[in-house]
Design a protein around this motif. Sequence first.
Motif, PDB file in Angstrom:
ATOM      1  N   PRO A 130       0.644   6.058  -0.925  1.00  9.61           N
ATOM      2  CA  PRO A 130      -0.233   7.381  -1.618  1.00  9.61           C
ATOM      3  C   PRO A 130       0.437   7.226  -3.274  1.00  9.61           C
ATOM      4  O   PRO A 130      -0.977   7.472  -3.717  1.00  9.61           O
ATOM      5  CB  PRO A 130       0.518   7.780  -0.295  1.00  9.61           C
ATOM      6  N   ASP A 152       0.920  -0.869  -0.416  1.00  7.90           N
ATOM      7  CA  ASP A 152       0.210   0.281   0.339  1.00  7.90           C
ATOM      8  C   ASP A 152       0.759   1.429  -0.306  1.00  7.90           C
ATOM      9  O   ASP A 152       1.820   0.978   0.661  1.00  7.90           O
ATOM     10  CB  ASP A 152      -1.068   0.529   1.605  1.00  7.90           C
ATOM     11  N   ALA A 176      -5.881   5.697   0.024  1.00  7.25           N
ATOM     12  CA  ALA A 176      -6.044   6.756   0.423  1.00  7.25           C
ATOM     13  C   ALA A 176      -5.701   7.418   1.723  1.00  7.25           C
ATOM     14  O   ALA A 176      -5.634   8.447   2.311  1.00  7.25           O
ATOM     15  CB  ALA A 176      -7.575   7.397  -0.283  1.00  7.25           C
ATOM     16  N   ASP A 177      -6.232   6.516   2.569  1.00 11.99           N
ATOM     17  CA  ASP A 177      -5.676   7.182   3.899  1.00 11.99           C
ATOM     18  C   ASP A 177      -3.954   6.283   4.058  1.00 11.99           C
ATOM     19  O   ASP A 177      -4.238   5.836   5.618  1.00 11.99           O
ATOM     20  CB  ASP A 177      -6.985   7.007   4.715  1.00 11.99           C
ATOM     21  N   TYR A 178      -3.401   6.463   3.365  1.00 15.18           N
ATOM     22  CA  TYR A 178      -1.824   5.447   3.470  1.00 15.18           C
ATOM     23  C   TYR A 178      -0.904   6.543   4.574  1.00 15.18           C
ATOM     24  O   TYR A 178      -0.862   7.846   4.862  1.00 15.18           O
ATOM     25  CB  TYR A 178      -1.470   5.478   2.065  1.00 15.18           C
ATOM     26  N   ARG A 179      -0.379   5.473   5.252  1.00 16.38           N
ATOM     27  CA  ARG A 179       0.116   6.562   6.324  1.00 16.38           C
ATOM     28  C   ARG A 179       1.433   5.617   7.088  1.00 16.38           C
ATOM     29  O   ARG A 179       1.905   4.331   6.953  1.00 16.38           O
ATOM     30  CB  ARG A 179      -0.570   6.545   8.354  1.00 16.38           C
ATOM     31  N   GLN A 212       3.402   3.209  14.635  1.00 18.08           N
ATOM     32  CA  GLN A 212       3.240   3.200  13.318  1.00 18.08           C
ATOM     33  C   GLN A 212       4.123   1.555  12.842  1.00 18.08           C
ATOM     34  O   GLN A 212       4.674   2.175  11.761  1.00 18.08           O
ATOM     35  CB  GLN A 212       2.360   4.439  11.711  1.00 18.08           C
TER      36      GLN A 212
END
Length: 128
Positions: free
Chosen positions: A21, A19, A62-65, A74
């Motif tokens: 962005p 995953d 979309a909300d990749y950290r 994280q």
Amino acid sequence: MSHEVTSAAMFRYSAVTFDCPDPAELARFYGEALGLPVVFSTDDFVLLGQDGAAGLGFNRLADYRRPTWPDPSQEKQAHIELGVDDLDAAEARLIALGAVKPACQPAPDRWRVLLDPAGHPFCISTLV
């Protein structure tokens, strides 16, 4: 209990997908680093590979950290180990492609930890 394996139950390793962005940017980084061409691409997914070999995929989230390794707030969920002939030369090339070298290096004489452009930790080693 029988664990007989039939040909219908056989599996083959096909790809690992990360995953991120920006799939195109991460595919560019790994494609140049590993010499792998793009075999499939959409706005949200890119797959690198070669005929008959497992691939490496990149999926837009979309909300990749970004992982915060070595800080566990994280966690990295996985990482890649890359075999190299020369640690210093490989490190310099990967940094030129966009990798970052974090300060924490658990065993820099044996392997180096780098972060790809999306923050995923990966290792280079002469032992692999």
